[in-house]
Design a protein around this motif. Structure first.
Motif, PDB file in Angstrom:
ATOM      1  N   VAL A  66       0.858  -1.196   0.000  1.00  0.00           N
ATOM      2  CA  VAL A  66       0.000   0.000   0.000  1.00  0.00           C
ATOM      3  C   VAL A  66       0.891   1.241   0.000  1.00  0.00           C
ATOM      4  N   LEU A  75      -5.432   1.412  -0.704  1.00  0.00           N
ATOM      5  CA  LEU A  75      -5.502   0.063  -0.150  1.00  0.00           C
ATOM      6  C   LEU A  75      -5.951  -0.968  -1.172  1.00  0.00           C
ATOM      7  N   LEU A  78      -4.547  -4.670  -1.379  1.00  0.00           N
ATOM      8  CA  LEU A  78      -4.859  -5.657  -0.344  1.00  0.00           C
ATOM      9  C   LEU A  78      -5.937  -6.635  -0.781  1.00  0.00           C
ATOM     10  N   VAL A  92      -5.913  -1.931   8.877  1.00  0.00           N
ATOM     11  CA  VAL A  92      -4.996  -0.817   8.610  1.00  0.00           C
ATOM     12  C   VAL A  92      -5.348   0.309   9.561  1.00  0.00           C
ATOM     13  N   ASN A 105     -10.350  -1.271   6.522  1.00  0.00           N
ATOM     14  CA  ASN A 105     -10.132  -2.563   5.836  1.00  0.00           C
ATOM     15  C   ASN A 105      -9.961  -3.714   6.848  1.00  0.00           C
ATOM     16  N   VAL A 162      -0.011  -1.282   8.949  1.00  0.00           N
ATOM     17  CA  VAL A 162      -0.716  -2.513   8.606  1.00  0.00           C
ATOM     18  C   VAL A 162      -0.643  -3.438   9.818  1.00  0.00           C
TER      19      VAL A 162
END
Length: 428
Positions: A66, A75, A78, A92, A105, A162
């Motif tokens: 990312v 993002l 992902l 995240v 996310n 993350v």
């Protein structure tokens, strides 16, 4: 229960055996406990290191997937990244300067993440470390997880992190299973060690127990052998017998003691039997003449030379004759002794011994009439074995029992003697 089973010496040896078994098992248990603790700690550290490596590598890889563009966090990667798809928990954290981070996310759901305070601690740890951090924290829905948070840089500042988590329960279950197997295995090994130690200590104690048994048997046999001549000597002295008869009994006692001591040394291994050429016929005649009740015993002999120990052979012959006198019929019943090349036979005129018992009577503590303190025939067989010969009982022609003592005759023939040119008979 026999006297041997209750003797203090045997009891002490048995206590020593139990102590050795306990010491062997305790030492084995201590060593196994140390090894098990080391194995458990190594396994725990290895599992923790493996989890840290897994979540740390996944978080670092996703943090590079990312990026920020003009302050906007993208993002999209992902959704397709294999690292993201394989993560148990993924989120995240994004924050603007001076504000608390927001969660984006989240996979599989918000309840899988730690609570807000723990998320704030993780975020500040990332800011402080300026790199990937790893912590253990509980999810909001319960269950402990191992977390890794890797920073995502927005120019010269950390704009996001993350967060990847994996459950500790599975690793802990495997670790607990290992601990249980180690406990079960160590217990089984300690029991095996105790059993092996008990067997080994028993094997080590066996010579000592055998020696004690031989010592007690020797004392019983010595008392049995010496009782008759001592009683005869007492009678001779009390009735004012001749000095020659007393001296003869004293000489017999001296030979008995010498033979008993020689047998004790041979059985203990302190001395080896020394076989010398000797006249078997003369030895048998002399032995019979020394018996207190030899009037009913006749000896028929011819010159025979064998290799043997004179004291032991004399004791064997004496035991055969006394056994025939004692069990071969009423007192004064005739006993016939014959000496031929390599063979001494003693015949009585009693009821004999049943065929099924003819081997049993050669055991120590067994007589022709049943269990007892006698060891005469056992000594005869033992002496025969030392001379590479045999001893057995057979039926005598016309009734009675015939005892045979066979000896090897691989020695030079005896010199000629005028007193032994042919068969002779020795009476009272």
């Amino acid at each position: 229960m026999s006297r041997r089973d209750t003797s203090p010496a045997v009891a002490r040896l048995r206590r020593t055996r139990r102590l050795m078994t306990l010491l062997f098992a305790s030492t084995t248990a201590a060593c196994l406990v140390v090894l098990a603790v080391v194995a458990i700690r190594i396994d725990s550290a290895s599992r923790r290191s493996g989890l840290d490596h897994e979540v740390g590598s996944r978080a670092a890889g996703l943090s590079r997937a990312v990026w920020f563009d003009a302050g906007v966090l993208h993002l999209e990667p992902l959704r397709e990244d294999e690292l993201a798809q394989g993560a148990q928990v993924l989120a995240v954290l994004q924050a603007t300067p001076g504000k608390t981070p927001t969660v984006r996310n989240v996979v599989p759901g918000r309840s899988s993440l730690p609570d807000k305070d723990q998320l704030d601690e993780i975020w500040h740890s990332v800011l402080d470390e300026q790199g990937t951090v790893q912590v253990s924290a509980s999810a909001a829905k319960g269950g402990r997880l191992r977390w890794a948070a890797a920073p995502v840089w927005d120019d010269d500042r950390i704009g996001a992190a993350v967060l990847v988590g994996t459950e500790l329960a599975r690793s802990e279950r495997d670790h607990d299973l290992l601990v249980r197997w180690l406990a079960l295995g160590c217990t089984a090994l300690v029991c095996c060690a105790a059993a092996v130690g008990h067997l080994l200590s028993g094997r080590a104690m066996r010579p000592a127990l055998r020696g004690l048994g031989q010592q007690e048997q020797f004392l019983a046999e010595a008392a049995h052998e010496l009782r008759t001549p001592l009683a005869t000597l007492r009678l001779v002295v009390e009735r004012g017998g001749s000095s020659d008869e007393a001296l003869r009994l004293v000489d017999r006692l001296s030979r008995l003691v010498t033979g008993l001591l020689a047998r004790a040394r041979l059985e203990s291994g302190a001395q080896r039997v020394e076989l010398v050429p000797l006249r078997l016929d003369q030895l048998v005649e002399t032995t019979v003449e020394e018996l207190p009740d030899h009037g009913s015993v006749t000896v028929t002999s011819e010159p025979v030379v064998v290799l043997g120990d004179p004291d032991l052979l004399a004791q064997a012959v004496r035991n055969l004759v006394e056994n025939a006198q004692r069990h071969g019929g009423p007192a004064g019943s005739p006993v016939e002794v014959s000496v031929a090349p390599g063979l001494v036979t003693v015949r009585d005129h009693g009821d004999g011994v049943p065929l099924a018992d003819r081997e049993r009577v050669f055991a120590r503590g067994v007589t022709r009439t049943g269990p007892g303190t006698g060891a005469g025939l056992a000594i005869v067989r033992w002496v025969a074995g030392l001379h590479h010969g045999t001893a057995r009982l057979t039926d005598a022609p016309g009734g009675g029992l015939l005892a045979e003592l066979r000896l090897p005759t691989d020695v030079p023939p005896p010199p000629s003697s005028s007193s032994h040119e042919g068969p002779g008979t020795v009476g009272a």
